[in-house]
Design an enzyme around this catalytic site. Structure first.
Site, PDB file in Angstrom:
ATOM      1  CG  HIS A   1      -1.673  -1.352   1.494  1.00 26.15           C
ATOM      2  ND1 HIS A   1      -1.419  -2.161   1.984  1.00 26.15           N
ATOM      3  CD2 HIS A   1      -2.831  -1.541   0.878  1.00 26.15           C
ATOM      4  CE1 HIS A   1      -2.216  -3.209   2.076  1.00 26.15           C
ATOM      5  NE2 HIS A   1      -3.183  -2.710   1.049  1.00 26.15           N
TER       6      HIS A   1
HETATM    7  S1  FES Z   1       1.789  -0.501   3.352  1.00 24.65           S
HETATM    8 FE1  FES Z   1      -0.143  -1.939   3.825  1.00 24.65          FE
HETATM    9  S2  FES Z   1       0.992  -3.584   4.297  1.00 24.65           S
HETATM   10 FE2  FES Z   1       2.679  -2.564   4.066  1.00 24.65          FE
END
Ligand code: FES
Length: 235
Positions: free
Chosen positions: A200
């Site tokens: 993410h």
């Molecule tokens: S940014 Fe979501 S798991 Fe690493």
């Protein structure tokens, strides 16, 4: 006939009155009369003089031939022996239970991981597995150490100085698990020259602190120590 009939009626009346008076005398409370009534009683119990029918069995052959103390010694011996056997059985059962509940040898072996630091050149990352999780070990350069210390801690999302995160400045040891949802970040990547989580888009700096992205916390520091020069023990 008439005189006879009258006479017979008179005799019958006298006899009747005599027979009626007799019980009245027997019921009298006079002591003399009471003695007279007792003396004239002819009642006898039907059980009087009957032979005894209740016979007590003979237990003599079950009686101890020896003294009472000999029996007591035997009883104590039996109680003591059975108690010792029961205690030994209980001890064995509990011991087996505890052995089964304790960690097995392979689990104990995983509890601590020893790493030879001489095999890690400066400026390189190593990933080891500890308790099923990846552990990042970074041999930091002097420039990286200075960069980590130059950050304004107050501006960080999870304020933590570099000194709080390392025991030796040149060795950064941390869990390789993103604090957002648990992905494994990529080393030497991201906007801050540290680690980047592609799941993410979380960016960690060269001290493993979160700088950008959805992760709320810095990368976690596990328990570790340096028992001697060139050796690291994680766990
Ligand atoms: S940014 Fe979501 S798991 Fe690493």
């Amino acid at each position: 006939m008439a005189p006879l009939s009258t006479m017979s009626r008179a005799l019958a009346r006298s006899a009747a009155s005599a027979s009626v008076r007799l019980p009245v005398r027997a019921m009298s409370s006079s002591p003399a009369l009471r003695d007279h009534a007792t003396a004239s009683s002819t009642y006898e119990s039907p059980f009087k003089g009957e032979p005894k029918t209740t016979k007590v069995p003979d237990f003599s052959k079950y009686m101890a031939k020896r003294g009472g103390s000999a029996n007591a010694v035997f009883s104590y011996f039996m109680v003591g022996t059975l108690g010792a056997i029961s205690a030994a059985g209980a001890k064995s059962t509990i011991q087996q239970f505890l052995v089964n509940m304790s960690a097995s040898a392979d689990v104990l072996a995983m509890a601590k991981v020893e790493v030879d630091l001489n095999a890690i050149p400066e400026g390189k990352n190593v990933i080891i597995k500890w308790r099923g999780k990846p552990v990042f070990i970074r041999h930091r350069t002097q420039a990286e150490i200075e960069e980590a210390n130059s950050v304004n801690v107050a501006q960080l999302r999870d304020p933590q100085s570099d000194e709080e995160r390392v025991k030796k400045p040149e060795w950064l040891v941390m869990l390789g698990v993103c604090t957002h949802l648990g992905c494994v970040p990529i080393g030497e990547a991201g906007d801050y020259g540290g680690w980047f989580c592609p799941c993410h888009g979380s960016h960690y700096d060269i001290s493993g602190r979160i700088r950008k992205g959805p992760a709320p916390l810095n990368l976690e520091i596990p328990a570790y120590e340096f028992p001697e020069d060139g050796k690291l023990v994680v766990g």
